[in-house]
Design a protein around this motif. Structure first.
Motif: not given
Length: 276
Positions: A136-151
């Motif tokens: 949906a585009g509301t989670i936009t960064s992998w950092k929010e999921l435990g990944g790198k701070d990248r789009s």
């Protein structure tokens, strides 16, 4: 020159003999048949249909089978308009499509649709809610999921895709998909895109998942063939091939072959669940 021609002829004869001996029973109905069979539509079907076509044409050179993609919607429309003989679809045609085109769908396989990321991405497990947020585009960064701070780069399929249809219905629960998503035209193109984008996410037929992409577990369940078979992994669909009216001629023979023990072996070797 004569020596090379003789060698080429010998190779062809050996190949035909090996095919005939290994598959003779299943390929016997094609003996003496002639003609062309035009097939197009769903791209998940191609590995199975391509292998079956190769065996059939090697055993009988008077038969020509052409195979193209385009997506399920294209397969249904083109067979309905008599442009092709068989239209492949990764979803069952709607009652309206069946009525409008006088379609006869034949189911020969079951496939799962799995979420995939680049193999270098550490995020390999998501909840349905997280998946919905990503697309949906509301989670936009992998950092929010435990990944790198990248789009996050979203990859989607076009509206004609049967793979997309089942993913949207059963994976995303019919939730919104961002208009910023990159659209690709096939399972193969999706794999290539994700394999070359460290921050991409998309979805492919489980039968197409290989080392070039990393499968993502959904709500704790991995998109594997065993989990699709057991029903644990819910994002699954039937693989159909459709004719206009009752199948006949080479189309009917091909369907019989796909449901034979030999044909079902091909279906399973290509990563799908065969259907009697």
């Amino acid at each position: 020159m004569k020596k090379y021609k003789l060698l080429s002829l010998l190779v062809v004869l050996v190949l035909q003999l090996s095919v005939n001996s290994a598959w003779s029973g299943a390929l016997d109905p094609f003996a003496g048949q002639k003609g062309t069979l035009k097939i197009a539509g769903g791209t998940a079907h191609i590995p199975v249909i391509k292998e079956a076509a190769k065996l059939i044409m090697t055993a009988n050179p008077d038969i020509r089978i052409t195979i193209a993609g385009g997506g399920s919607g294209v397969g249904i429309k083109q067979v309905g308009e008599s442009i092709i003989d068989i239209g492949n679809s990764g979803r069952k045609p709607t009652e309206q499509e069946i009525g409008t085109y006088n379609l006869h769908p034949v189911k020969w396989g079951i496939d799962g649709v799995g979420v995939v990321v680049n193999p270098d991405n550490p995020v390999t497990a998501l909840s349905t809610q997280q998946l919905q947020g990503i697309f949906a585009g509301t989670i936009t960064s992998w950092k929010e999921l435990g990944g790198k701070d990248r789009s996050i780069n979203i990859y989607d399929r076009d509206a004609a895709s049967g793979t997309r249809s089942v993913f949207w219905k059963k994976g995303l629960k019919k939730s919104e998909v961002s208009k910023k998503a990159n659209v690709v035209v096939s399972n193969g193109a999706m794999k290539t895109a994700i394999a070359n984008d460290p921050y991409g996410i998309g979805f492919v037929s489980v039968g197409h998942i290989d080392a070039s992409v990393a499968p993502v577990s959904l709500d704790g369940v991995a998109p594997t063939l065993d989990n699709v078979k057991s029903g644990k992994y819910p994002v699954a669909r039937g693989l159909y091939s459709c004719t206009k009216g009752e199948p006949s001629g080479l189309a009917a023979l091909l369907f019989d072959f796909l449901h034979s023990p030999e044909g079902r072996k091909i279906v399973e070797e290509k990563g799908f669940i065969s259907v009697e």
